[in-house]
Every structure is written in structure tokens, then in C-alpha cells.
Write a protein that holds these residues in place. Structure first.
Motif, short mmCIF file in Angstrom:
data_model
loop_
_atom_site.label_atom_id
_atom_site.label_comp_id
_atom_site.label_asym_id
_atom_site.label_seq_id
_atom_site.Cartn_x
_atom_site.Cartn_y
_atom_site.Cartn_z
N ARG A 100 0.83 -1.22 0.00
CA ARG A 100 0.00 0.00 0.00
C ARG A 100 0.86 1.26 0.00
NH1 ARG A 100 -4.09 0.45 4.56
NH2 ARG A 100 -5.25 1.83 3.17
N VAL A 111 -2.85 -6.29 -5.08
CA VAL A 111 -3.40 -7.57 -5.53
C VAL A 111 -2.57 -8.71 -4.95
CG1 VAL A 111 -4.23 -6.50 -7.67
CG2 VAL A 111 -2.00 -7.64 -7.66
N LYS A 126 -13.76 -9.09 -3.05
CA LYS A 126 -12.61 -8.90 -3.92
C LYS A 126 -12.92 -9.43 -5.31
CE LYS A 126 -9.39 -9.98 -0.18
NZ LYS A 126 -10.00 -8.97 0.61
N ARG A 127 -12.17 -8.92 -6.25
CA ARG A 127 -12.18 -9.49 -7.58
C ARG A 127 -11.33 -10.77 -7.52
NH1 ARG A 127 -10.36 -5.59 -12.47
NH2 ARG A 127 -12.04 -4.35 -11.63
N ARG A 167 -9.00 -1.40 -13.72
CA ARG A 167 -10.38 -0.90 -13.67
C ARG A 167 -10.48 0.13 -14.80
NH1 ARG A 167 -10.58 1.59 -7.86
NH2 ARG A 167 -8.48 2.16 -8.45
N ASN A 200 -0.24 -2.22 -10.52
CA ASN A 200 -0.62 -2.76 -9.21
C ASN A 200 0.61 -3.09 -8.38
OD1 ASN A 200 -3.64 -3.28 -9.74
ND2 ASN A 200 -2.64 -4.24 -11.51
N VAL A 255 -5.89 -1.87 -10.21
CA VAL A 255 -6.89 -2.26 -9.21
C VAL A 255 -6.42 -1.81 -7.82
CG1 VAL A 255 -8.15 -4.22 -8.20
CG2 VAL A 255 -7.57 -4.22 -10.63
N GLY A 256 -5.10 -1.91 -7.58
CA GLY A 256 -4.55 -1.49 -6.28
C GLY A 256 -3.55 -2.51 -5.77
N ASP A 278 -7.25 -5.98 -3.01
CA ASP A 278 -8.39 -5.67 -3.89
C ASP A 278 -8.71 -6.78 -4.89
OD1 ASP A 278 -8.74 -2.86 -2.96
OD2 ASP A 278 -6.68 -2.71 -3.67
N ALA A 279 -7.72 -7.57 -5.23
CA ALA A 279 -7.97 -8.64 -6.21
C ALA A 279 -7.04 -9.81 -5.91
CB ALA A 279 -7.71 -8.13 -7.63
N PHE A 318 -7.53 -4.82 2.69
CA PHE A 318 -6.85 -3.92 1.75
C PHE A 318 -6.24 -4.66 0.56
CE2 PHE A 318 -6.59 -1.36 5.79
CZ PHE A 318 -7.61 -0.50 5.41
#
Ligand code: NAD
Length: 494
Positions: A62, A153, A252-253, A476, A178, A150-151, A229-230, A227
């Protein structure tokens, strides 16, 4: 599981997690042995990390994410040009490490690393591929689509390709902006550390890739983490379902690739030499431990000359030279049990790989290549994933009977037909219930830019894990509508 304290020094030191650009010890004191499958020797120990280590890795990811996402994609891709060159430069040591922890023979291990380099090639081309769409949708009004990361993953990988499967996800996910937490298979954790070192050398900023080692507990912490996201998962169908359900439950994806039971339909007009060689290569390559390995041959009509040739090809194979061991003692015992059960149920073992011992490697987990004829579709060996060098032959009267067996499988990774008839080939390609189909190809892997992914219980989620299909997984889409000229007027849409 090994004792808490190391009993004797191993060939490699204890495996360490990789967080924020540094290799760190996990606070957990529980370890699993890592074994060289060709000798049975313990070569290292891997920590079973818990939720606190996943937390640390996610924190690092993050922290790195905003700057990495803000780096233009053309710059991000440069890392993968350099990484690809490093994979090629270090192919000998990388392949040796794959052989050591997974058991596959050197040629197979080298092919795996070369495939990783090809995966980077695609990541390097992503700037050209993800260039957005733009259109004037009404007078003076422009719509465009841009792809955002996405952030943070996660990528959870299996034992059968210690170098390649992590590289299915790392280059594309990272090049698309990501940051990642990788959870390698606890059975083959060593290659992942080398991947991290090479990416660091290639200039990947700290925190963009993090590695947390462990097993079920680690995966559960990933699925539940608020936190992340996928998630991408590659492994057995049993665990793919667990990860898909648990990851989706925390919104989550998830793309989860599962196991396989791949059918090859061999027609009587198939070219005998090419067919027999291809079929055997498909079932025995990487000791049958590929999700694309053929494990059922549907022999349609008079195919005995092809089967006889297969027997000769299989008998000429030398375990320990051109076929490696399976991953563990448990896997060897499981595979041999399936063979025994099929024999007891009336199938005919044409070439028997049970009890295989390689001189000088008596403690290795070898199963010789095995051919079993006259298997019936109701037998367990015909339905379940064996994941070893075992090919079962089911006799069928015509192509529809053969297809019906393929279509009833709960899996749907790959299917192939061997024939000289274009019409039959097209018919099978259309009717087979599988995500990847082939004609006269034993391992119909779609290479880049095409995406890799099966159907049915071989894949849960949308998109593919490689190629163009992975762009949907790792980004995304943002749809932007803009208008600058007031003289264009206003209508009901703008
Ligand atoms: P596996 O499912 O046992 O393990 C995969 C990952 O899941 C590992 O990282 C492991 O630590 C984790 N895991 C294991 N049990 C778990 C649990 N109960 N809960 C949460 N996580 C768990 O698979 P494997 O034995 O390492 O690999 C072989 C399988 O992978 C075969 O079924 C093969 O077909 C499949 N595979 C599929 C593809 C594909 O593209 N579809 C590719 C490669 C391998």
C-alpha cells in the motif's frame, strides 16, 4: 512438518519472506520441510506465515502503490525489459533451482524459464495494447476509456511451475500499475526469492512486489484482508473453490484457476508417428504434472497401430533422464493407488510405472510413464485428476461417443483432436467443453498475446490469467466524458 528448531543444516538456508524490498524472517516459528523430489533430501525449510505477515506485506504494498501507479506505464514496462534480459542471462541457475525444488528435468526447467521471458515480452507490449479508446460521442463531447490499476493484488501459485506461474501474474499485474503480495507454493518456495532478486536488480521499486510464504492459513489471511483488492489463484479445483468463495465473500475481484482432466480424441485417420509422439509427450512432460497434460485418450475406432507405437515410445523413456519425479512421496503413493484400483476394476496396464526406482536416486519420488487401456468412463481414474505420468485409454466407436465422455467431465481446461480431416477437427473444436482446444497438438497452450484459461471447474471468475484477457483482471476501466466548447450547445445528453 519439521521440528521447530532446525535439526541439521540444509543445502539452502531457511526461506524468508520478502517485504518492502528486504528479505525478512517471519515471526512464526512453524516451518515445513522443502524437499528435492529427485532424491527425497530436505533442502530447506519454509515458514508458515500467518495474518501478521500478510498485514506487513500489504502495508508495504500500500505504501508503494501511489508512486508506482503514478509512474507512466511506459516507464513501468522498462523494468520488465530489464527483467526479461536477466531471466535469459540467469537461465542456467534459475532452471537448476526449478529442477532442484520441483524435480523436473533440466530441459523442462529451461523451457519454463524461457516461457517466463515470453510472458515478460507481453508485459513490455502492454503500453501499446492498453492505449485507451476515444470518440466524439456527440457534438463537442468526447468519451475516453483509461485503465487504472486495481490497487494491491495477491497471487497464489501452485507447485508445478515454480518460475513460470508466478510470472503469469507478476509482469502483467505490475506493469499495469498494481502492487502485489505473492504467496508461492510451500512445496517450491525457492524460485520466488530469485524472482524477487532479479526484479530488484531490474529496478523494481521496493514494496511493489512482496512475498509471503506459507500454506492454508496464509491464503485465508489473504482472502480476508480488507486492503487486498484482487486475487489470482492457480491450483487444484478444491482450493480454487475455497479461494473464489472466500475472496468474493470479502468483495474482492477473484480469478481462480483449478485442476484439469484433459482429453485427446484420436481418430483412426490420425498420422501415427506425430500422434503417438505428441500424445506421449503431453502425458509424460513434467511427469504429467501440467494442468495441460493429456490424461485421457479417447481412441476412436481402429487406433491400435497408434497405441502400439505409444507403447514403444513410453518404454523407451528413462526415468531420471527424460522424465523427472513427481512432487512428493504422497503424490507417488496416490498415483500408484489410482493405477492399482483401475487394474482391479478390469483395465489393462500396458506399461506399468509403479514401483519405479532410479539407480542412485532410490529415495526419489519416481513414477514411470504409465499407459492403461480399456478403461471405462465410469472408473475413478477416468474422471479424477491424477496429476502424474499416467494416460488412460478409453475406446469409443465414433467421434460423438468420444466427445460425450469429454463433455461429461467436470473439468474443461484443454482438449485436442488428432485427425487428418478438417471437418472432424472443426467439429471437435466447436463441441468440446473446454476453454483451450487443439488440433494435432498435445498441449494446446495459447501463447501470448492469447489468454490462458479453461472452462467449467477449471476456472472460476471472468477474464484470463495471461494475455489480453488479463488486462480486465488487473485494471479498472474509467470512462471519461469531456466537453470544452460551449458553442457546441447543450442537448439532453450533455
Ligand atoms: P493446491 O491447490 O494444493 O495449492 C495451490 C495453492 O493453494 C498453494 O499455494 C497452497 O499453499 C494453497 N493451498 C493449499 N491448500 C489450501 C487450502 N486448504 N486453503 C487455502 N489455500 C490452500 O495445488 P498444487 O498441488 O500446488 O498444484 C497442482 C494443482 O494445480 C493441479 O490441480 C493442477 O491442475 C492445478 N494447476 C492448474 C493450472 C491452471 O491453469 N488451471 C495451472 C497449474 C496448476
Amino acid at each position: 512438518m519439521s521440528a521447530i528448531e532446525r535439526e541439521a543444516p540444509t543445502r539452502h538456508p531457511d526461506v524468508r519472506n520478502y517485504i518492502g524490498g528486504s528479505f525478512v524472517d517471519a515471526p512464526e516459528r512453524e516451518f515445513l520441510d522443502v524437499t528435492d523430489p529427485s532424491t527425497g533430501e530436505v533442502i530447506s525449510r519454509v515458514p508458515l506465515s500467518g495474518a501478521s505477515e500478510v498485514d506487513r506485506a500489504v502495508d508495504a504494498a500500500r505504501a508503494a502503490q501511489p508512486a508506482w501507479a503514478a509512474t507512466p506505464i511506459k516507464e513501468r514496462a522498462q523494468v520488465f525489459y530489464r527483467y526479461k534480459a536477466l531471466l535469459e542471462k540467469n537461465i542456467d541457475s534459475l532452471a537448476a533451482l526449478v529442477s532442484e525444488e520441483n524435480g523436473k528435468v533440466r530441459g523442462e526447467a529451461e523451457a519454463e524459464v524461457l516461457k517466463s521471458a515470453e510472458l515478460c515480452e507481453f508485459a513490455c507490449s502492454l503500453p501499446q495494447i492498453v492505449a485507451g479508446e476515444v470518440l466524439e460521442v456527440s457534438r463537442g463531447v468526447e468519451c475516453r476509456v483509461e485503465h487504472y490499476p486495481v490497487g494491491v493484488v495477491a497471487s497464489i501459485t501452485p507447485f508445478n511451475f515454480p518460475n513460470m506461474v508466478p510470472n503469469w501474474t507478476i509482469p502483467n499485474a505490475l506493469a499495469l500499475g498494481n502492487c502485489m503480495v505473492l504467496k508461492p507454493s510451500e512445496q517450491v518456495p525457492l524460485s520466488a526469492g530469485r524472482i524477487a532478486e532479479l526484479l530488484r536488480e531490474a529496478g523494481l521499486p521496493d514494496g511493489v512486489l512482496n512475498i509471503v510464504h506459507g500454506g492454508q492459513q496464509t491464503v485465508e489471511a489473504i482472502c480476508d484482508h480488507p486492503f487486498i483488492d484482487a486475487i489470482s489463484f492457480v491450483g487444484s479445483t478444491h482450493v480454487a473453490k475455497i479461494v473464489y468463495r472466500r475472496g468474493s465473500a470479502s468483495l474482492k475481484r477473484v480469478l481462480a484457476l483449478g485442476g484439469a482432466k484433459n482429453h485427446l480424441i484420436v481418430m483412426p485417420d490420425a498420422e501415427p508417428e506425430m500422434t503417438s509422439t505428441n500424445v506421449v509427450a503431453s502425458m509424460s512432460g513434467c511427469a504429467g504434472q501440467r494442468c495441460m497434460a493429456a490424461s485421457v485418450m479417447m481412441a476412436v475406432g481402429k487406433t491400435d497401430p497408434i497405441i502400439e507405437r505409444m507403447v514403444r515410445v513410453v518404454r523407451a523413456m528413462v526415468p531420471g533422464v527424460n522424465i523427472g519425479p513427481v512432487i512428493s512421496k504422497a503424490a507417488k503413493e496416490r498415483i500408484e493407488r489410482y493405477i492399482t484400483e483401475a487394474e482391479e476394476a478390469g483395465a489393462k496396464v500396458l506399461v506399468d510405472g509403479r514401483g519405479c526406482v532410479v539407480p542412485g536416486k532410490e529415495n526419489g519420488f519416481y513414477v514411470g510413464p504409465t499407459l492403461i487401456d480399456h478403461v471405462t468412463p465410469d472408473m475413478r481414474i477416468a474422471q479424477e485428476e491424477i496429476f502424474g505420468p499416467v494416460m488412460v485409454i478409453i475406446r469409443a466407436n465414433d467421434v460423438d461417443e468420444a466427445l460425450a465422455v469429454q463433455q461429461r467431465s467436470r473439468y474443461g481446461n484443454a482438449a485436442s483432436v488428432f485427425t487428418e480431416s478438417g471437418g472432424v477437427a472443426r467439429y471437435v473444436m466447436e463441441k468440446a467443453s473446454a476453454g483451450m482446444v487443439g488440433v494435432n497438438v498435445g498441449v494446446p497452450v495459447p501463447r501470448e498475446p492469447f489468454g490462458f484459461g479453461g472452462w467449467n471447474e477449471s476456472k472460476f471468475g471472468t477474464g484470463d490469467i495471461t494475455g489480453r484477457g488479463s488486462i480486465e483482471l488487473w485494471t479498472r476501466a474509467k470512462k471519461m466524458t469531456t466537453k470544452w466548447n460551449k458553442e457546441a450547445g447543450v442537448n439532453w445528453m450533455s
